[in-house]
Design a protein around this motif. Sequence first.
Motif, PDB file in Angstrom:
ATOM      1  N   LYS A   1      44.864 105.661  31.001  1.00 45.35           N
ATOM      2  CA  LYS A   1      45.273 106.576  32.068  1.00 45.35           C
ATOM      3  C   LYS A   1      45.937 107.822  31.473  1.00 45.35           C
ATOM      4  N   PHE A   2      45.295 108.382  30.455  1.00 42.06           N
ATOM      5  CA  PHE A   2      45.827 109.586  29.821  1.00 42.06           C
ATOM      6  C   PHE A   2      45.880 110.713  30.843  1.00 42.06           C
ATOM      7  N   ASP A   3      47.031 111.418  30.913  1.00 39.45           N
ATOM      8  CA  ASP A   3      47.227 112.434  31.941  1.00 39.45           C
ATOM      9  C   ASP A   3      48.034 113.601  31.375  1.00 39.45           C
ATOM     10  N   TRP A   4      47.364 114.738  31.198  1.00 35.63           N
ATOM     11  CA  TRP A   4      48.049 115.925  30.677  1.00 35.63           C
ATOM     12  C   TRP A   4      49.168 116.385  31.608  1.00 35.63           C
ATOM     13  N   ASN A   5      48.979 116.222  32.923  1.00 36.43           N
ATOM     14  CA  ASN A   5      50.006 116.666  33.880  1.00 36.43           C
ATOM     15  C   ASN A   5      51.338 115.974  33.634  1.00 36.43           C
ATOM     16  N   LYS A   6      51.287 114.682  33.306  1.00 38.03           N
ATOM     17  CA  LYS A   6      52.528 113.944  33.045  1.00 38.03           C
ATOM     18  C   LYS A   6      53.184 114.402  31.748  1.00 38.03           C
ATOM     19  N   ILE A   7      52.359 114.731  30.771  1.00 34.82           N
ATOM     20  CA  ILE A   7      52.914 115.214  29.496  1.00 34.82           C
ATOM     21  C   ILE A   7      53.600 116.560  29.702  1.00 34.82           C
ATOM     22  N   ILE A   8      52.929 117.458  30.419  1.00 29.52           N
ATOM     23  CA  ILE A   8      53.498 118.786  30.674  1.00 29.52           C
ATOM     24  C   ILE A   8      54.795 118.661  31.476  1.00 29.52           C
ATOM     25  N   ALA A   9      54.805 117.729  32.453  1.00 31.37           N
ATOM     26  CA  ALA A   9      56.018 117.536  33.249  1.00 31.37           C
ATOM     27  C   ALA A   9      57.169 117.052  32.382  1.00 31.37           C
TER      28      ALA A   9
ATOM     29  N   HIS B   1      49.733 103.229  24.330  1.00 29.84           N
ATOM     30  CA  HIS B   1      49.398 101.805  24.258  1.00 29.84           C
ATOM     31  C   HIS B   1      48.038 101.595  24.913  1.00 29.84           C
ATOM     32  N   HIS B   2      47.344 100.556  24.482  1.00 28.37           N
ATOM     33  CA  HIS B   2      45.973 100.318  24.923  1.00 28.37           C
ATOM     34  C   HIS B   2      45.893  99.099  25.839  1.00 28.37           C
ATOM     35  N   PRO B   3      45.253  99.256  27.008  1.00 31.86           N
ATOM     36  CA  PRO B   3      45.077  98.112  27.905  1.00 31.86           C
ATOM     37  C   PRO B   3      44.187  97.049  27.269  1.00 31.86           C
ATOM     38  N   LEU B   4      44.286  95.851  27.811  1.00 35.73           N
ATOM     39  CA  LEU B   4      43.431  94.753  27.376  1.00 35.73           C
ATOM     40  C   LEU B   4      41.972  95.127  27.599  1.00 35.73           C
ATOM     41  N   PRO B   5      41.109  94.948  26.600  1.00 34.43           N
ATOM     42  CA  PRO B   5      39.683  95.246  26.800  1.00 34.43           C
ATOM     43  C   PRO B   5      39.140  94.518  28.015  1.00 34.43           C
ATOM     44  N   ASN B   6      38.326  95.214  28.773  1.00 32.42           N
ATOM     45  CA  ASN B   6      37.811  94.663  30.025  1.00 32.42           C
ATOM     46  C   ASN B   6      36.314  94.891  30.083  1.00 32.42           C
ATOM     47  N   GLY B   7      35.541  93.807  30.000  1.00 30.98           N
ATOM     48  CA  GLY B   7      34.084  93.956  30.010  1.00 30.98           C
ATOM     49  C   GLY B   7      33.622  94.799  28.846  1.00 30.98           C
ATOM     50  N   ASN B   8      32.959  95.920  29.143  1.00 33.47           N
ATOM     51  CA  ASN B   8      32.480  96.814  28.090  1.00 33.47           C
ATOM     52  C   ASN B   8      33.483  97.910  27.759  1.00 33.47           C
ATOM     53  N   SER B   9      34.661  97.863  28.378  1.00 35.29           N
ATOM     54  CA  SER B   9      35.674  98.897  28.159  1.00 35.29           C
ATOM     55  C   SER B   9      36.610  98.494  27.025  1.00 35.29           C
ATOM     56  N   ASP B  10      36.417  99.103  25.857  1.00 30.31           N
ATOM     57  CA  ASP B  10      37.298  98.876  24.709  1.00 30.31           C
ATOM     58  C   ASP B  10      38.166 100.132  24.585  1.00 30.31           C
ATOM     59  N   TYR B  11      39.335 100.091  25.219  1.00 35.98           N
ATOM     60  CA  TYR B  11      40.166 101.282  25.321  1.00 35.98           C
ATOM     61  C   TYR B  11      40.650 101.781  23.965  1.00 35.98           C
ATOM     62  N   GLU B  12      40.967 100.851  23.061  1.00 41.25           N
ATOM     63  CA  GLU B  12      41.476 101.249  21.752  1.00 41.25           C
ATOM     64  C   GLU B  12      40.405 102.006  20.969  1.00 41.25           C
ATOM     65  N   THR B  13      39.200 101.473  20.946  1.00 38.72           N
ATOM     66  CA  THR B  13      38.113 102.132  20.228  1.00 38.72           C
ATOM     67  C   THR B  13      37.777 103.474  20.878  1.00 38.72           C
ATOM     68  N   THR B  14      37.734 103.509  22.201  1.00 35.53           N
ATOM     69  CA  THR B  14      37.426 104.754  22.913  1.00 35.53           C
ATOM     70  C   THR B  14      38.457 105.826  22.618  1.00 35.53           C
ATOM     71  N   TRP B  15      39.735 105.424  22.562  1.00 34.86           N
ATOM     72  CA  TRP B  15      40.793 106.389  22.263  1.00 34.86           C
ATOM     73  C   TRP B  15      40.657 106.918  20.838  1.00 34.86           C
ATOM     74  N   THR B  16      40.470 106.014  19.917  1.00 33.82           N
ATOM     75  CA  THR B  16      40.426 106.399  18.500  1.00 33.82           C
ATOM     76  C   THR B  16      39.204 107.250  18.171  1.00 33.82           C
TER      77      THR B  16
END
Length: 426
Positions: free
Chosen positions: A348-356, A373-388
Amino acid sequence: MIENPDRVERIIPENPKQHQAYLYEIHIVDTGKSYIGYRSQPYDGTYIHSSKCPIFARDLGKAKKIIYKILQYGSAIDMATQERKMLKEVNAKNNPKYYNKSNGGGKFVIDPFEKSIEFFHKIKNGELNEYIQNIPITELLNYGKIQVRVADDSIHEKNIKDRINDNMGSQNYIDENYLCHGFEDYEGKGNHSLINGNHTREGVSKSVVGKTAHVPVMIIPKSIWSNYTEFELMSVGNLLNGRPDSFYKPTDDLDLVKDLLNMKHIFPNIQIDAAVVKEYLRNEYHLTSSQVTGLIKKTKKELHKNTNSLMGKNWIQWSSPSRKDQLQAKLDEHRDKNTFTMVMSSGKFDWNKIIACVKANNGKKKNFILYIHHPLPNGNSDYETTWTQEKYPIHCPEFVMIFNALNMNFKVECLPTLESDGSNKE
């Protein structure tokens, strides 16, 4: 002066000041019988009962011991409805242990689900089994569709198809596992509609017996279903797909991947895709062949990773309440007169929250640390890999541009995702 004040035992719980009505029980110890009623006015100690039963009046007058108990306080609607539920549950009007001549009712009784539950229980108790027919799938596809769910579930349809295929299209398997429910003439004479089983017929139609299979359908006559409102019929549709009475979180894919990795660690000579492994997943976790194939692919992918193996470890869910203090300590660790920090999920990366957060700093501190921090992988969603591999390479130049313009230093640090599960397989 009250004669024999011990004759009546009164059990009167403390009442809320704003209560509108109350539910009470009068139990005559001598006969072992009770009367249940409600009063649509606040309790003041003067009202006794409204029963017209002469036997109750006679026994009440002769009784040596009476227990008068207020069961509940509340609104008139709730108390009248609760009285009816209690009396119906014991069928008081025909029950020798009760003086009530009816099972409750009256203008205050409102139970929007009463008739739906009654209809549902008739179906589940087998009272309508005489209306079950084996309908050719080609005919069933022409039935109307009563849409109870908010949305269809294509994954559920595929699972039904896969299970039928895994059983080689067995008609016995279909008969034993996929009973549908329909309403006769719902859309006019001869035009029946399904209230339960829309996913089933789609799954069957896409299976290896999609043109020849028969599906058991309880076609409920119009003379029965027409006694219910549309709301009640829709509620029955939901009840036919109700939730289990004992809730638990089923073992998910990630748990099974870890299970197989641990197996591989203990038995290195067994391949991840060995027949014994597939049989274990099919028989013990009821996975379809397609699901088994997908899970084995996930396990092999994890097995070939050089880092972040799940073997002997658990995923750290930083967003859980149990991690609140630990996460706060992490944020406080590098906070000082020159540095401020914040935390964010990569999902849930959000630039608005960072700017605030930066604006709230008012330019007082020149160093900023963002913990990801990275959420638990869910199905085909690997948040850590996607972020990196995808998200941060895109956002990094944006961080540089924004913080350079603000004449500030920044650092983006990922929190650890795994920790020991307490075993020795690390």
